[in-house]
Motif scaffolding. Structure first.
Motif, PDB file in Angstrom:
ATOM      1  N   PHE A   1      -0.176   5.025   4.368  1.00  0.00           N
ATOM      2  CA  PHE A   1      -1.250   5.562   3.538  1.00  0.00           C
ATOM      3  C   PHE A   1      -1.072   7.081   3.534  1.00  0.00           C
ATOM      4  O   PHE A   1      -1.184   7.715   4.572  1.00  0.00           O
ATOM      5  CB  PHE A   1      -2.617   5.199   4.114  1.00  0.00           C
ATOM      6  CG  PHE A   1      -2.872   3.719   4.219  1.00  0.00           C
ATOM      7  CD1 PHE A   1      -3.585   3.061   3.236  1.00  0.00           C
ATOM      8  CD2 PHE A   1      -2.419   2.989   5.311  1.00  0.00           C
ATOM      9  CE1 PHE A   1      -3.841   1.702   3.332  1.00  0.00           C
ATOM     10  CE2 PHE A   1      -2.665   1.633   5.415  1.00  0.00           C
ATOM     11  CZ  PHE A   1      -3.374   0.984   4.421  1.00  0.00           C
ATOM     12  N   SER A   2      -0.818   7.655   2.372  1.00  0.00           N
ATOM     13  CA  SER A   2      -0.435   9.067   2.368  1.00  0.00           C
ATOM     14  C   SER A   2      -0.889   9.735   1.080  1.00  0.00           C
ATOM     15  O   SER A   2      -0.092  10.015   0.174  1.00  0.00           O
ATOM     16  CB  SER A   2       1.082   9.208   2.531  1.00  0.00           C
ATOM     17  OG  SER A   2       1.472  10.561   2.522  1.00  0.00           O
ATOM     18  N   ASP A   3      -2.169  10.019   1.014  1.00  0.00           N
ATOM     19  CA  ASP A   3      -2.759  10.574  -0.200  1.00  0.00           C
ATOM     20  C   ASP A   3      -2.231  11.967  -0.515  1.00  0.00           C
ATOM     21  O   ASP A   3      -2.184  12.367  -1.678  1.00  0.00           O
ATOM     22  CB  ASP A   3      -4.282  10.612  -0.048  1.00  0.00           C
ATOM     23  CG  ASP A   3      -4.986  10.895  -1.346  1.00  0.00           C
ATOM     24  OD1 ASP A   3      -4.659  10.230  -2.344  1.00  0.00           O
ATOM     25  OD2 ASP A   3      -5.852  11.782  -1.379  1.00  0.00           O
TER      26      ASP A   3
ATOM     27  N   LYS B   1       0.012   3.810  -5.255  1.00  0.00           N
ATOM     28  CA  LYS B   1      -0.703   4.893  -5.937  1.00  0.00           C
ATOM     29  C   LYS B   1       0.249   6.051  -6.220  1.00  0.00           C
ATOM     30  O   LYS B   1      -0.016   7.189  -5.865  1.00  0.00           O
ATOM     31  CB  LYS B   1      -1.872   5.380  -5.089  1.00  0.00           C
ATOM     32  CG  LYS B   1      -2.963   4.354  -4.870  1.00  0.00           C
ATOM     33  CD  LYS B   1      -4.106   4.950  -4.056  1.00  0.00           C
ATOM     34  CE  LYS B   1      -5.212   3.929  -3.832  1.00  0.00           C
ATOM     35  NZ  LYS B   1      -6.330   4.497  -3.039  1.00  0.00           N
TER      36      LYS B   1
ATOM     37  N   TRP C   1       2.149   9.281  -1.556  1.00  0.00           N
ATOM     38  CA  TRP C   1       1.536   8.700  -2.754  1.00  0.00           C
ATOM     39  C   TRP C   1       1.655   9.617  -3.964  1.00  0.00           C
ATOM     40  O   TRP C   1       1.328   9.214  -5.079  1.00  0.00           O
ATOM     41  CB  TRP C   1       0.063   8.378  -2.498  1.00  0.00           C
ATOM     42  CG  TRP C   1      -0.133   7.153  -1.657  1.00  0.00           C
ATOM     43  CD1 TRP C   1       0.807   6.255  -1.251  1.00  0.00           C
ATOM     44  CD2 TRP C   1      -1.383   6.683  -1.126  1.00  0.00           C
ATOM     45  NE1 TRP C   1       0.236   5.267  -0.488  1.00  0.00           N
ATOM     46  CE2 TRP C   1      -1.094   5.500  -0.397  1.00  0.00           C
ATOM     47  CE3 TRP C   1      -2.696   7.158  -1.186  1.00  0.00           C
ATOM     48  CZ2 TRP C   1      -2.103   4.790   0.264  1.00  0.00           C
ATOM     49  CZ3 TRP C   1      -3.682   6.434  -0.538  1.00  0.00           C
ATOM     50  CH2 TRP C   1      -3.394   5.256   0.175  1.00  0.00           C
TER      51      TRP C   1
ATOM     52  N   ALA D   1       0.826  -1.209   0.000  1.00  0.00           N
ATOM     53  CA  ALA D   1       0.000   0.000   0.000  1.00  0.00           C
ATOM     54  C   ALA D   1       0.859   1.257   0.000  1.00  0.00           C
ATOM     55  O   ALA D   1       0.436   2.318  -0.472  1.00  0.00           O
ATOM     56  CB  ALA D   1      -0.932   0.008   1.211  1.00  0.00           C
ATOM     57  N   THR D   2       2.081   1.156   0.502  1.00  0.00           N
ATOM     58  CA  THR D   2       2.977   2.305   0.612  1.00  0.00           C
ATOM     59  C   THR D   2       3.326   2.890  -0.754  1.00  0.00           C
ATOM     60  O   THR D   2       3.567   4.091  -0.880  1.00  0.00           O
ATOM     61  CB  THR D   2       4.261   1.892   1.365  1.00  0.00           C
ATOM     62  OG1 THR D   2       3.898   1.306   2.621  1.00  0.00           O
ATOM     63  CG2 THR D   2       5.186   3.062   1.602  1.00  0.00           C
TER      64      THR D   2
ATOM     65  N   SER E   1      -5.723   8.332   5.545  1.00  0.00           N
ATOM     66  CA  SER E   1      -4.650   8.377   4.551  1.00  0.00           C
ATOM     67  C   SER E   1      -3.704   9.554   4.735  1.00  0.00           C
ATOM     68  O   SER E   1      -3.331  10.232   3.777  1.00  0.00           O
ATOM     69  CB  SER E   1      -5.245   8.416   3.139  1.00  0.00           C
ATOM     70  OG  SER E   1      -6.068   9.551   2.974  1.00  0.00           O
TER      71      SER E   1
ATOM     72  N   GLU F   1       4.161   0.553   6.435  1.00  0.00           N
ATOM     73  CA  GLU F   1       2.818   0.661   5.864  1.00  0.00           C
ATOM     74  C   GLU F   1       2.360   2.116   5.980  1.00  0.00           C
ATOM     75  O   GLU F   1       2.018   2.586   7.059  1.00  0.00           O
ATOM     76  CB  GLU F   1       1.831  -0.255   6.581  1.00  0.00           C
ATOM     77  CG  GLU F   1       0.449  -0.255   5.945  1.00  0.00           C
ATOM     78  CD  GLU F   1      -0.522  -1.189   6.643  1.00  0.00           C
ATOM     79  OE1 GLU F   1      -1.386  -1.748   5.945  1.00  0.00           O
ATOM     80  OE2 GLU F   1      -0.421  -1.361   7.878  1.00  0.00           O
TER      81      GLU F   1
END
Length: 296
Positions: free
Chosen positions: A271-273, A20, A277, A16-17, A238, A269
């Motif tokens: 999540f960094s929108d 995107k 990302w 997931a890292t 995120s 891990e």
């Protein structure tokens, strides 16, 4: 405590890292290639990524590159408003266990679920005690098949901010209570089939954390996830920070985990929108390696 300063042998990357990057979905085979090129020895992939690339194809690529799994994401979401929806969840978890086994994962990580419908904005009921009972029953039912195929299940307690929509198990103590109830063992040399995934993002705030990590011990500690807690946090899901860019005492917590007997991977891990990302995947992986050596 292990010295990570000179190499990154015990770094794993949750995919997931880097899935995107720059607004584009990165295929799992490409992520594996990028990790292999940097000497990253382990990953934790997500089921949808594996499905998109093909289970047999990913299995072959992992073998060819020598990359192992530190876990498999994810099972769980056991709650449901009807018997049919709860059975569908059990069936899906069985498939997840089969996939994890095929990929030689050490555990299937469980995000257990909460109020059904809450993720879509309209919970079917508000009784969180009912949700917790459904989670307990779902894990108990899944353990029979887990034992049959030899696939350990790792409960990941999530931060209380996600108690309504993603996981109604929110402390390590609660997760371990379920482990002790559903997978007891008088002989502690017998490997556990039910344990925990300790994600610092979700548990760093807990005043009982050190004692509960010690309680888990080597037998129950199946996965260890790292990132950091950004100030201010701009999004509940995120907006995780890169290790060293937040307020979590990462070295202290790893010291507790290793003192309890854990000797596996530190799995990044993030999540960094709004930040990571948006960067090239190779850059993100390079920073993961740097921070793993410097601050993890």
């Amino acid at each position: 405590m292990r010295d990570f300063s000179n190499d990154h042998s015990w770094l794993s990357v949750n995919t997931a890292t880097v899935r995107k990057q720059e607004g584009v979905e990165t295929p799992l085979p490409r992520i594996i290639e990028q990790c292999a090129a940097r000497g990253i020895r382990a990953i934790s992939p997500w089921r949808d990524q594996v499905a998109a690339a093909g289970l047999s194809e990913i299995r072959a690529q992992l073998r060819n590159t020598g990359i192992a799994l530190s876990g498999y994401c994810r099972g769980g979401f056991f709650t449901g408003s009807t018997a049919q929806s709860r059975q569908a969840a059990l069936d899906d978890n069985r498939r997840a266990m089969d996939e994890a086994k095929a990929l030689d994962a050490p555990c299937l990580v469980l995000v257990v679920g909460a109020l059904p419908g809450a993720l879509e904005g309209s919970p079917h009921y508000k009784d969180i005690a009912r949700a917790r009972n459904e989670v307990r029953d779902g894990i108990a039912a899944s353990l029979a098949y887990a034992r049959e195929i030899g696939m350990p299940l790792a409960i990941e307690p999530l931060h209380p901010m996600q108690a309504a929509d993603r996981a109604c198990i929110n402390t390590l103590a609660h997760a371990l209570d379920l482990c002790d109830e559903l997978d007891p063992a008088d002989d502690h040399t017998v490997p556990a089939m039910l344990g925990v995934a300790v994600d610092v993002y979700h548990v760093w705030w807990d005043p009982a954390l050190q004692n509960q990590i010690a309680r888990a011990g080597k037998r129950r500690l199946m996965a260890y996830h790292v990132c950091d807690w950004r100030l201010p946090t701009r999004h509940l899901l995120s907006d995780r920070a890169m290790m060293g860019d937040g307020v979590i005492e990462l070295r202290k917590i790893r010291g507790w985990v290793e003192a309890a007997g854990y000797a596996g991977y530190s799995e990044v891990e993030i999540f960094s929108d709004m930040d990571w990302w948006r960067r090239p995947g190779g850059e993100v992986l390079d920073v993961c390696i740097e921070r793993h050596r410097a601050v993890v």
